[in-house]
Design an enzyme around this catalytic site. Structure first.
Site, PDB file in Angstrom:
ATOM      1  N   HIS A 150       0.791  -1.179   0.209  1.00  0.00           N
ATOM      2  CA  HIS A 150       0.055  -0.070  -0.022  1.00  0.00           C
ATOM      3  C   HIS A 150       0.851   1.157  -0.095  1.00  0.00           C
ATOM      4  O   HIS A 150       0.334   2.492  -0.016  1.00  0.00           O
ATOM      5  CB  HIS A 150      -0.825   0.032   1.210  1.00  0.00           C
ATOM      6  CG  HIS A 150      -2.030  -0.846   1.096  1.00  0.00           C
ATOM      7  ND1 HIS A 150      -3.086  -1.037   2.136  1.00  0.00           N
ATOM      8  CD2 HIS A 150      -2.305  -1.766   0.160  1.00  0.00           C
ATOM      9  CE1 HIS A 150      -3.835  -2.033   1.902  1.00  0.00           C
ATOM     10  NE2 HIS A 150      -3.393  -2.600   0.504  1.00  0.00           N
ATOM     11  N   GLU A 199      -4.453   4.269   1.827  1.00  0.00           N
ATOM     12  CA  GLU A 199      -5.557   4.625   2.806  1.00  0.00           C
ATOM     13  C   GLU A 199      -5.206   5.929   3.310  1.00  0.00           C
ATOM     14  O   GLU A 199      -6.164   6.349   4.372  1.00  0.00           O
ATOM     15  CB  GLU A 199      -5.623   3.751   3.599  1.00  0.00           C
ATOM     16  CG  GLU A 199      -5.976   2.307   3.000  1.00  0.00           C
ATOM     17  CD  GLU A 199      -6.306   0.845   3.781  1.00  0.00           C
ATOM     18  OE1 GLU A 199      -6.428   1.290   5.181  1.00  0.00           O
ATOM     19  OE2 GLU A 199      -6.362  -0.094   3.458  1.00  0.00           O
ATOM     20  N   LYS A 326     -15.157  -8.321   5.168  1.00  0.00           N
ATOM     21  CA  LYS A 326     -15.126  -7.560   4.165  1.00  0.00           C
ATOM     22  C   LYS A 326     -16.175  -8.191   3.194  1.00  0.00           C
ATOM     23  O   LYS A 326     -15.729  -9.250   2.682  1.00  0.00           O
ATOM     24  CB  LYS A 326     -13.782  -7.632   3.507  1.00  0.00           C
ATOM     25  CG  LYS A 326     -12.811  -6.978   4.421  1.00  0.00           C
ATOM     26  CD  LYS A 326     -11.225  -7.440   3.546  1.00  0.00           C
ATOM     27  CE  LYS A 326     -10.373  -6.488   4.092  1.00  0.00           C
ATOM     28  NZ  LYS A 326      -8.879  -7.003   3.563  1.00  0.00           N
ATOM     29  N   SER A 353     -14.540  -4.001   7.943  1.00  0.00           N
ATOM     30  CA  SER A 353     -13.241  -3.525   6.936  1.00  0.00           C
ATOM     31  C   SER A 353     -13.627  -3.096   5.769  1.00  0.00           C
ATOM     32  O   SER A 353     -14.145  -4.015   4.797  1.00  0.00           O
ATOM     33  CB  SER A 353     -12.243  -4.324   7.215  1.00  0.00           C
ATOM     34  OG  SER A 353     -10.981  -3.653   6.292  1.00  0.00           O
ATOM     35  N   HIS A 354     -13.140  -1.740   5.525  1.00  0.00           N
ATOM     36  CA  HIS A 354     -13.046  -1.376   3.908  1.00  0.00           C
ATOM     37  C   HIS A 354     -11.981  -1.929   3.231  1.00  0.00           C
ATOM     38  O   HIS A 354     -11.161  -2.938   3.615  1.00  0.00           O
ATOM     39  CB  HIS A 354     -12.527   0.043   3.668  1.00  0.00           C
ATOM     40  CG  HIS A 354     -11.416   0.612   4.295  1.00  0.00           C
ATOM     41  ND1 HIS A 354     -10.946   1.893   3.901  1.00  0.00           N
ATOM     42  CD2 HIS A 354     -10.584  -0.234   5.063  1.00  0.00           C
ATOM     43  CE1 HIS A 354      -9.704   1.786   4.428  1.00  0.00           C
ATOM     44  NE2 HIS A 354      -9.488   0.666   5.177  1.00  0.00           N
ATOM     45  N   SER A 356      -8.652  -1.366   0.315  1.00  0.00           N
ATOM     46  CA  SER A 356      -7.664  -0.255   0.103  1.00  0.00           C
ATOM     47  C   SER A 356      -8.357   0.379  -1.128  1.00  0.00           C
ATOM     48  O   SER A 356      -8.292   1.729  -1.269  1.00  0.00           O
ATOM     49  CB  SER A 356      -6.408  -0.733  -0.431  1.00  0.00           C
ATOM     50  OG  SER A 356      -6.187  -1.729  -1.365  1.00  0.00           O
ATOM     51  N   LYS A 377     -12.487  -0.551  10.618  1.00  0.00           N
ATOM     52  CA  LYS A 377     -11.214  -0.402  10.055  1.00  0.00           C
ATOM     53  C   LYS A 377     -11.455   0.286   8.583  1.00  0.00           C
ATOM     54  O   LYS A 377     -11.895  -0.382   7.502  1.00  0.00           O
ATOM     55  CB  LYS A 377     -10.412  -1.710   9.860  1.00  0.00           C
ATOM     56  CG  LYS A 377      -9.003  -1.204   9.379  1.00  0.00           C
ATOM     57  CD  LYS A 377      -7.934  -2.424   9.942  1.00  0.00           C
ATOM     58  CE  LYS A 377      -7.821  -3.434   9.190  1.00  0.00           C
ATOM     59  NZ  LYS A 377      -6.773  -3.668   8.120  1.00  0.00           N
TER      60      LYS A 377
HETATM   61  P1  PGA Z   1      -6.926  -4.727   0.500  1.00  0.00           P
HETATM   62  O1  PGA Z   1      -5.677  -4.823   1.910  1.00  0.00           O
HETATM   63  O2  PGA Z   1      -7.607  -3.887   0.823  1.00  0.00           O
HETATM   64  O3  PGA Z   1      -5.546  -3.894  -0.408  1.00  0.00           O
HETATM   65  O4  PGA Z   1      -6.749  -6.055   0.064  1.00  0.00           O
HETATM   66  C1  PGA Z   1      -6.476  -4.466   3.246  1.00  0.00           C
HETATM   67  C2  PGA Z   1      -6.253  -5.459   4.365  1.00  0.00           C
HETATM   68  O5  PGA Z   1      -5.147  -6.273   3.990  1.00  0.00           O
HETATM   69  O6  PGA Z   1      -6.711  -5.455   5.503  1.00  0.00           O
HETATM   70 ZN    ZN Z   2      -5.470  -7.174   6.200  1.00  0.00          ZN
END
Ligand code: PGA
Ligand code: ZN
EC number: 4.2.1.11
Length: 398
Positions: A150, A199, A326, A353-354, A356, A377
Protein backbone atom coordinates in the site's frame (compact mmCIF):
# COMPACT_ATOMS: atom_id res chain seq x y z
CA UNK A 1 -43.20 -6.22 -0.30
CA UNK A 2 -42.97 -4.85 -3.88
CA UNK A 3 -41.06 -7.08 -6.26
CA UNK A 4 -37.80 -6.50 -8.12
CA UNK A 5 -38.48 -4.94 -11.51
CA UNK A 6 -35.00 -4.26 -12.93
CA UNK A 7 -31.35 -4.73 -12.12
CA UNK A 8 -29.06 -2.26 -13.88
CA UNK A 9 -25.31 -1.98 -13.48
CA UNK A 10 -22.90 0.59 -14.87
CA UNK A 11 -19.19 1.31 -14.71
CA UNK A 12 -18.16 4.03 -12.27
CA UNK A 13 -14.84 5.40 -11.06
CA UNK A 14 -13.55 4.13 -7.75
CA UNK A 15 -10.25 4.56 -5.89
CA UNK A 16 -7.74 6.64 -7.88
CA UNK A 17 -9.98 6.58 -10.94
CA UNK A 18 -10.02 2.82 -11.36
CA UNK A 19 -13.19 1.40 -12.84
CA UNK A 20 -15.61 -0.62 -10.77
CA UNK A 21 -19.38 -1.16 -10.94
CA UNK A 22 -22.44 0.42 -9.39
CA UNK A 23 -25.55 -1.74 -9.29
CA UNK A 24 -29.06 -0.31 -8.95
CA UNK A 25 -32.03 -2.54 -8.17
CA UNK A 26 -35.47 -1.00 -8.78
CA UNK A 27 -38.82 -2.36 -7.60
CA UNK A 28 -42.23 -2.22 -9.25
CA UNK A 29 -43.11 0.96 -7.29
CA UNK A 30 -40.05 2.78 -8.60
CA UNK A 31 -38.04 2.64 -5.35
CA UNK A 32 -34.37 1.79 -5.81
CA UNK A 33 -31.33 0.60 -3.87
CA UNK A 34 -27.73 0.82 -5.06
CA UNK A 35 -24.18 -0.23 -4.21
CA UNK A 36 -20.73 0.66 -5.55
CA UNK A 37 -18.41 -2.32 -5.20
CA UNK A 38 -14.87 -1.95 -3.75
CA UNK A 39 -11.88 -4.23 -4.36
CA UNK A 40 -8.57 -5.10 -2.73
CA UNK A 41 -4.88 -4.93 -3.53
CA UNK A 42 -3.70 -7.27 -0.79
CA UNK A 43 -5.98 -10.24 -1.37
CA UNK A 44 -6.44 -13.69 0.10
CA UNK A 45 -6.26 -16.63 -2.28
CA UNK A 46 -9.79 -17.81 -1.57
CA UNK A 47 -11.63 -14.55 -2.06
CA UNK A 48 -14.61 -14.43 -4.42
CA UNK A 49 -13.40 -13.75 -7.96
CA UNK A 50 -13.60 -10.26 -9.34
CA UNK A 51 -14.64 -10.13 -13.01
CA UNK A 52 -13.70 -7.21 -15.25
CA UNK A 53 -16.17 -4.30 -14.89
CA UNK A 54 -17.44 -4.53 -18.51
CA UNK A 55 -18.23 -8.19 -18.08
CA UNK A 56 -19.77 -7.66 -14.63
CA UNK A 57 -22.08 -4.99 -16.05
CA UNK A 58 -23.24 -7.37 -18.78
CA UNK A 59 -23.81 -10.22 -16.29
CA UNK A 60 -25.89 -7.97 -14.02
CA UNK A 61 -27.93 -6.40 -16.80
CA UNK A 62 -28.66 -9.63 -18.65
CA UNK A 63 -28.29 -12.91 -16.76
CA UNK A 64 -28.94 -11.75 -13.20
CA UNK A 65 -31.59 -9.23 -14.21
CA UNK A 66 -33.58 -12.11 -15.70
CA UNK A 67 -32.80 -14.52 -12.88
CA UNK A 68 -34.10 -12.28 -10.08
CA UNK A 69 -37.03 -10.59 -11.80
CA UNK A 70 -40.09 -10.66 -9.52
CA UNK A 71 -38.17 -11.62 -6.36
CA UNK A 72 -38.85 -9.93 -3.02
CA UNK A 73 -35.84 -7.72 -2.13
CA UNK A 74 -36.52 -8.25 1.56
CA UNK A 75 -35.88 -11.95 1.19
CA UNK A 76 -32.11 -11.60 1.31
CA UNK A 77 -31.32 -15.27 1.90
CA UNK A 78 -33.42 -16.48 -1.04
CA UNK A 79 -31.91 -13.87 -3.38
CA UNK A 80 -28.35 -14.69 -2.36
CA UNK A 81 -28.85 -18.45 -2.52
CA UNK A 82 -30.41 -18.15 -5.97
CA UNK A 83 -27.33 -16.34 -7.28
CA UNK A 84 -24.93 -18.72 -5.48
CA UNK A 85 -26.66 -21.76 -6.94
CA UNK A 86 -26.84 -20.34 -10.47
CA UNK A 87 -23.14 -19.42 -10.35
CA UNK A 88 -22.32 -22.90 -9.01
CA UNK A 89 -18.61 -22.30 -8.23
CA UNK A 90 -17.02 -21.95 -4.78
CA UNK A 91 -15.36 -18.62 -5.64
CA UNK A 92 -18.20 -17.17 -7.77
CA UNK A 93 -16.12 -17.48 -10.89
CA UNK A 94 -18.99 -17.45 -13.39
CA UNK A 95 -20.80 -14.26 -12.41
CA UNK A 96 -18.06 -12.63 -10.33
CA UNK A 97 -18.20 -11.76 -6.64
CA UNK A 98 -18.41 -8.10 -7.63
CA UNK A 99 -21.56 -8.56 -9.75
CA UNK A 100 -23.23 -10.79 -7.15
CA UNK A 101 -22.33 -8.58 -4.18
CA UNK A 102 -23.43 -5.44 -6.01
CA UNK A 103 -26.92 -6.92 -6.37
CA UNK A 104 -26.97 -8.52 -2.93
CA UNK A 105 -26.22 -5.26 -1.13
CA UNK A 106 -28.29 -3.04 -3.45
CA UNK A 107 -31.29 -5.28 -2.60
CA UNK A 108 -30.75 -4.71 1.14
CA UNK A 109 -30.78 -0.94 0.59
CA UNK A 110 -33.95 -1.26 -1.45
CA UNK A 111 -35.59 -3.42 1.24
CA UNK A 112 -34.77 -0.78 3.90
CA UNK A 113 -36.32 1.95 1.72
CA UNK A 114 -39.43 -0.13 1.04
CA UNK A 115 -39.93 -0.46 4.80
CA UNK A 116 -39.15 3.21 5.38
CA UNK A 117 -36.43 2.42 7.93
CA UNK A 118 -32.72 3.26 8.12
CA UNK A 119 -30.35 0.77 6.53
CA UNK A 120 -28.65 -0.09 9.84
CA UNK A 121 -32.09 -0.86 11.31
CA UNK A 122 -32.96 -3.22 8.46
CA UNK A 123 -29.56 -4.97 8.71
CA UNK A 124 -29.92 -5.11 12.49
CA UNK A 125 -33.32 -6.79 12.06
CA UNK A 126 -31.76 -9.47 9.86
CA UNK A 127 -28.92 -10.29 12.25
CA UNK A 128 -30.87 -9.77 15.47
CA UNK A 129 -33.13 -12.62 14.52
CA UNK A 130 -30.11 -14.87 14.76
CA UNK A 131 -27.54 -13.56 17.26
CA UNK A 132 -27.37 -11.25 20.20
CA UNK A 133 -25.75 -8.02 19.09
CA UNK A 134 -25.47 -6.15 22.37
CA UNK A 135 -22.49 -3.93 22.82
CA UNK A 136 -21.22 -0.36 22.59
CA UNK A 137 -20.33 1.64 19.48
CA UNK A 138 -17.43 0.16 17.44
CA UNK A 139 -13.89 1.35 18.14
CA UNK A 140 -11.61 2.56 15.37
CA UNK A 141 -8.53 0.85 14.01
CA UNK A 142 -6.94 3.93 12.48
CA UNK A 143 -4.31 3.41 9.80
CA UNK A 144 -1.68 6.01 10.71
CA UNK A 145 1.48 4.55 9.15
CA UNK A 146 1.35 2.57 5.91
CA UNK A 147 3.78 0.18 4.27
CA UNK A 148 3.85 -3.06 2.28
CA UNK A 149 1.99 -3.09 -1.04
CA UNK A 150 0.00 0.00 0.00
CA UNK A 151 3.04 2.31 -0.03
CA UNK A 152 6.35 3.05 -1.71
CA UNK A 153 8.47 3.23 1.43
CA UNK A 154 10.82 0.87 3.27
CA UNK A 155 8.21 -0.66 5.58
CA UNK A 156 7.19 -4.27 4.97
CA UNK A 157 4.18 -4.32 7.30
CA UNK A 158 1.05 -2.90 5.70
CA UNK A 159 -0.79 -1.01 8.44
CA UNK A 160 0.37 0.44 11.77
CA UNK A 161 -2.85 1.17 13.61
CA UNK A 162 -3.82 3.51 16.44
CA UNK A 163 -6.71 2.31 18.62
CA UNK A 164 -8.33 4.84 20.98
CA UNK A 165 -9.31 3.31 24.31
CA UNK A 166 -12.72 5.03 24.43
CA UNK A 167 -16.05 4.26 22.79
CA UNK A 168 -17.48 7.72 22.13
CA UNK A 169 -17.17 8.44 18.45
CA UNK A 170 -16.39 12.12 18.95
CA UNK A 171 -13.72 11.39 21.54
CA UNK A 172 -12.14 8.78 19.26
CA UNK A 173 -12.02 11.28 16.41
CA UNK A 174 -10.49 14.01 18.61
CA UNK A 175 -7.82 11.64 19.94
CA UNK A 176 -6.95 10.39 16.45
CA UNK A 177 -6.73 13.89 14.98
CA UNK A 178 -4.46 15.09 17.79
CA UNK A 179 -2.36 11.94 17.66
CA UNK A 180 -1.88 12.23 13.88
CA UNK A 181 -0.81 15.87 14.16
CA UNK A 182 1.62 15.10 16.98
CA UNK A 183 3.04 12.17 15.02
CA UNK A 184 3.58 14.27 11.85
CA UNK A 185 5.49 16.83 13.95
CA UNK A 186 7.56 14.14 15.60
CA UNK A 187 8.34 12.43 12.28
CA UNK A 188 9.61 15.77 11.01
CA UNK A 189 12.00 16.12 13.96
CA UNK A 190 13.36 12.66 13.09
CA UNK A 191 13.96 13.80 9.51
CA UNK A 192 11.38 11.39 8.11
CA UNK A 193 9.98 12.54 4.76
CA UNK A 194 6.31 13.18 4.14
CA UNK A 195 4.50 10.72 1.86
CA UNK A 196 1.11 9.03 1.89
CA UNK A 197 -0.14 5.49 1.29
CA UNK A 198 -3.25 4.03 -0.33
CA UNK A 199 -5.50 4.63 2.66
CA UNK A 200 -4.37 8.18 3.39
CA UNK A 201 -1.95 7.26 6.20
CA UNK A 202 1.62 8.56 6.48
CA UNK A 203 4.05 6.48 4.40
CA UNK A 204 7.48 8.11 4.54
CA UNK A 205 10.80 6.29 4.84
CA UNK A 206 12.08 5.31 8.26
CA UNK A 207 15.62 6.48 8.94
CA UNK A 208 18.00 6.72 11.87
CA UNK A 209 20.69 9.42 11.76
CA UNK A 210 19.93 9.83 8.08
CA UNK A 211 20.40 6.14 7.26
CA UNK A 212 17.46 4.15 5.88
CA UNK A 213 16.39 1.26 8.10
CA UNK A 214 15.06 -2.04 6.80
CA UNK A 215 13.04 -5.04 7.96
CA UNK A 216 12.39 -5.38 11.64
CA UNK A 217 14.63 -2.40 12.48
CA UNK A 218 12.34 -0.10 10.51
CA UNK A 219 9.21 -1.63 12.04
CA UNK A 220 10.58 -1.30 15.56
CA UNK A 221 11.51 2.33 14.93
CA UNK A 222 7.91 3.08 13.91
CA UNK A 223 6.61 1.72 17.19
CA UNK A 224 9.27 3.62 19.13
CA UNK A 225 8.08 6.82 17.46
CA UNK A 226 4.41 6.04 18.03
CA UNK A 227 5.11 5.24 21.65
CA UNK A 228 7.06 8.45 22.15
CA UNK A 229 4.08 10.41 20.83
CA UNK A 230 1.71 8.42 23.04
CA UNK A 231 3.65 8.85 26.28
CA UNK A 232 4.66 12.50 25.73
CA UNK A 233 1.03 13.50 25.25
CA UNK A 234 -0.62 10.93 27.47
CA UNK A 235 -2.87 9.75 24.65
CA UNK A 236 -5.28 6.94 25.70
CA UNK A 237 -4.47 4.65 22.76
CA UNK A 238 -3.23 1.17 22.00
CA UNK A 239 -1.45 0.08 18.84
CA UNK A 240 -2.21 -2.53 16.22
CA UNK A 241 -0.61 -4.06 13.19
CA UNK A 242 -1.83 -5.54 9.92
CA UNK A 243 1.26 -7.34 8.69
CA UNK A 244 -0.46 -8.72 5.53
CA UNK A 245 2.25 -11.40 5.62
CA UNK A 246 1.02 -12.92 2.32
CA UNK A 247 2.86 -10.10 0.55
CA UNK A 248 6.20 -10.26 2.33
CA UNK A 249 8.74 -12.02 0.11
CA UNK A 250 11.44 -13.09 2.56
CA UNK A 251 9.32 -14.06 5.51
CA UNK A 252 11.00 -16.17 8.15
CA UNK A 253 8.23 -17.31 10.56
CA UNK A 254 10.40 -18.03 13.58
CA UNK A 255 12.12 -14.66 13.40
CA UNK A 256 8.82 -12.80 12.92
CA UNK A 257 7.16 -14.77 15.71
CA UNK A 258 9.91 -13.64 18.12
CA UNK A 259 9.66 -10.11 16.79
CA UNK A 260 5.88 -9.91 17.43
CA UNK A 261 6.36 -11.21 20.97
CA UNK A 262 9.06 -8.60 21.63
CA UNK A 263 6.94 -5.77 20.20
CA UNK A 264 3.89 -6.85 22.22
CA UNK A 265 6.07 -6.77 25.33
CA UNK A 266 7.70 -3.41 24.62
CA UNK A 267 4.64 -1.55 23.31
CA UNK A 268 0.87 -1.61 23.95
CA UNK A 269 0.10 -3.69 20.85
CA UNK A 270 -3.36 -5.17 21.34
CA UNK A 271 -4.11 -6.16 17.74
CA UNK A 272 -2.21 -8.28 15.21
CA UNK A 273 -3.73 -9.10 11.81
CA UNK A 274 -2.37 -11.66 9.32
CA UNK A 275 0.91 -12.07 11.22
CA UNK A 276 1.62 -15.11 9.06
CA UNK A 277 0.80 -15.87 5.45
CA UNK A 278 -2.34 -17.92 4.87
CA UNK A 279 -0.28 -20.88 3.67
CA UNK A 280 2.07 -20.83 6.65
CA UNK A 281 1.80 -23.87 8.89
CA UNK A 282 -0.88 -23.67 11.58
CA UNK A 283 1.80 -24.37 14.18
CA UNK A 284 3.16 -20.82 13.90
CA UNK A 285 -0.24 -19.26 14.48
CA UNK A 286 -0.76 -21.56 17.45
CA UNK A 287 2.62 -20.80 18.94
CA UNK A 288 2.11 -17.05 18.67
CA UNK A 289 -1.46 -17.34 19.95
CA UNK A 290 -0.16 -19.16 23.03
CA UNK A 291 2.33 -16.38 23.69
CA UNK A 292 0.32 -13.21 23.13
CA UNK A 293 -3.43 -13.83 22.97
CA UNK A 294 -3.99 -12.63 26.54
CA UNK A 295 -2.91 -9.13 25.54
CA UNK A 296 -3.21 -9.07 21.77
CA UNK A 297 -6.05 -10.00 19.44
CA UNK A 298 -4.98 -12.50 16.80
CA UNK A 299 -6.87 -11.51 13.68
CA UNK A 300 -7.55 -13.40 10.44
CA UNK A 301 -8.09 -11.54 7.16
CA UNK A 302 -6.47 -13.24 4.14
CA UNK A 303 -6.61 -16.38 6.29
CA UNK A 304 -10.40 -16.39 6.65
CA UNK A 305 -11.67 -14.20 3.75
CA UNK A 306 -15.08 -13.60 5.44
CA UNK A 307 -15.96 -17.15 4.45
CA UNK A 308 -17.82 -19.34 6.99
CA UNK A 309 -16.44 -22.50 5.36
CA UNK A 310 -12.85 -21.23 5.66
CA UNK A 311 -13.49 -20.18 9.28
CA UNK A 312 -14.41 -23.75 10.21
CA UNK A 313 -10.77 -24.78 9.80
CA UNK A 314 -9.68 -22.40 12.59
CA UNK A 315 -12.45 -22.74 15.15
CA UNK A 316 -11.32 -24.24 18.43
CA UNK A 317 -7.71 -24.40 17.20
CA UNK A 318 -6.26 -21.51 19.29
CA UNK A 319 -4.96 -19.71 16.23
CA UNK A 320 -7.13 -16.60 15.97
CA UNK A 321 -9.70 -14.87 18.16
CA UNK A 322 -10.87 -12.09 15.84
CA UNK A 323 -11.88 -11.77 12.21
CA UNK A 324 -11.89 -9.15 9.48
CA UNK A 325 -15.23 -8.89 7.70
CA UNK A 326 -15.14 -7.60 4.12
CA UNK A 327 -18.37 -8.48 2.25
CA UNK A 328 -16.62 -8.41 -1.14
CA UNK A 329 -14.26 -11.19 -0.02
CA UNK A 330 -17.15 -13.67 0.08
CA UNK A 331 -19.56 -12.04 -2.36
CA UNK A 332 -23.01 -12.00 -0.71
CA UNK A 333 -24.57 -10.27 2.27
CA UNK A 334 -26.05 -13.54 3.60
CA UNK A 335 -22.64 -15.24 3.73
CA UNK A 336 -21.24 -12.10 5.39
CA UNK A 337 -23.90 -12.44 8.09
CA UNK A 338 -23.10 -16.14 8.46
CA UNK A 339 -19.43 -15.27 9.02
CA UNK A 340 -20.33 -12.62 11.63
CA UNK A 341 -22.71 -15.00 13.37
CA UNK A 342 -20.10 -17.75 13.45
CA UNK A 343 -17.49 -15.35 14.83
CA UNK A 344 -19.82 -14.19 17.61
CA UNK A 345 -20.82 -17.74 18.50
CA UNK A 346 -17.13 -18.57 18.94
CA UNK A 347 -16.40 -15.42 20.91
CA UNK A 348 -14.19 -13.96 18.19
CA UNK A 349 -14.06 -10.16 17.92
CA UNK A 350 -15.60 -8.72 14.72
CA UNK A 351 -13.94 -6.04 12.61
CA UNK A 352 -15.84 -4.47 9.70
CA UNK A 353 -13.27 -3.39 7.13
CA UNK A 354 -13.09 -1.41 3.91
CA UNK A 355 -10.75 -2.33 1.04
CA UNK A 356 -7.77 -0.26 0.00
CA UNK A 357 -9.44 0.29 -3.39
CA UNK A 358 -12.70 1.72 -2.10
CA UNK A 359 -15.55 3.74 -3.51
CA UNK A 360 -17.39 6.56 -1.76
CA UNK A 361 -20.18 4.15 -0.77
CA UNK A 362 -20.89 4.37 2.98
CA UNK A 363 -22.69 1.02 3.40
CA UNK A 364 -20.04 -0.42 5.75
CA UNK A 365 -20.85 2.11 8.46
CA UNK A 366 -24.46 0.89 8.63
CA UNK A 367 -23.27 -2.71 8.63
CA UNK A 368 -20.85 -2.06 11.52
CA UNK A 369 -23.53 -0.41 13.66
CA UNK A 370 -26.15 -3.04 12.79
CA UNK A 371 -24.03 -6.01 13.84
CA UNK A 372 -22.47 -4.16 16.79
CA UNK A 373 -18.99 -4.78 15.45
CA UNK A 374 -16.17 -4.50 17.96
CA UNK A 375 -14.05 -2.41 15.58
CA UNK A 376 -14.16 -0.65 12.23
CA UNK A 377 -11.18 -0.32 9.89
CA UNK A 378 -11.86 2.55 7.48
CA UNK A 379 -8.37 4.05 6.84
CA UNK A 380 -7.19 7.58 7.70
CA UNK A 381 -9.19 10.82 7.85
CA UNK A 382 -8.35 11.57 4.22
CA UNK A 383 -9.86 10.77 0.79
CA UNK A 384 -13.61 10.83 0.09
CA UNK A 385 -13.70 7.02 0.10
CA UNK A 386 -12.68 6.89 3.77
CA UNK A 387 -14.48 10.03 4.96
CA UNK A 388 -17.82 8.83 3.58
CA UNK A 389 -17.82 5.94 6.05
CA UNK A 390 -16.69 8.02 9.05
CA UNK A 391 -19.30 10.65 8.22
CA UNK A 392 -22.02 8.02 8.02
CA UNK A 393 -21.00 6.74 11.48
CA UNK A 394 -21.34 10.30 12.79
CA UNK A 395 -24.71 10.67 11.09
CA UNK A 396 -25.98 7.44 12.65
CA UNK A 397 -24.68 8.39 16.09
CA UNK A 398 -26.41 11.77 15.89
P1 PGA B 1 -6.67 -4.64 0.57
O1 PGA B 1 -5.94 -4.72 1.99
O2 PGA B 1 -7.97 -3.94 0.72
O3 PGA B 1 -5.69 -3.93 -0.30
O4 PGA B 1 -6.84 -6.07 0.12
C1 PGA B 1 -6.56 -4.48 3.18
C2 PGA B 1 -6.12 -5.46 4.25
O5 PGA B 1 -5.23 -6.29 4.03
O6 PGA B 1 -6.69 -5.42 5.35
ZN1 ZN C 1 -5.54 -7.20 6.26
Amino acid sequence: MPQIQTIAAEKVLGFRGQETIEVTVTDECGLAGEFRVPFGKSEGMFEAMYVAPDQAVKICNETLNQLLHGFDPENQRVLDNTMIQADATPQKKNFGGNAILGISIACSRLAAREQGIALYQHLGNIINKRVSTHGPFPRMLYNLVEGGVHAQNNLAFQEHLIIPKVNSLNQQIEILKSFSQAFMQYAKTLGWNKAYGYEGGWAGNITKDGVILFGQDAEYAVFEALDAVRTQNDFPVDFGLDVAANNIAKFEPSSYCDFYVKCAKDFPITYLEDGFAEQEQDEWWKMLYGKIHHTTLMVGDDLTVTNPRKMDAYIGKNMINAIIIKPDQVGTLSETFDAIEKAKQNNWRVIISHRSQETTDDYLADLAVAVKADFVKFGAFAQGERLAKYNRLLEIEQ
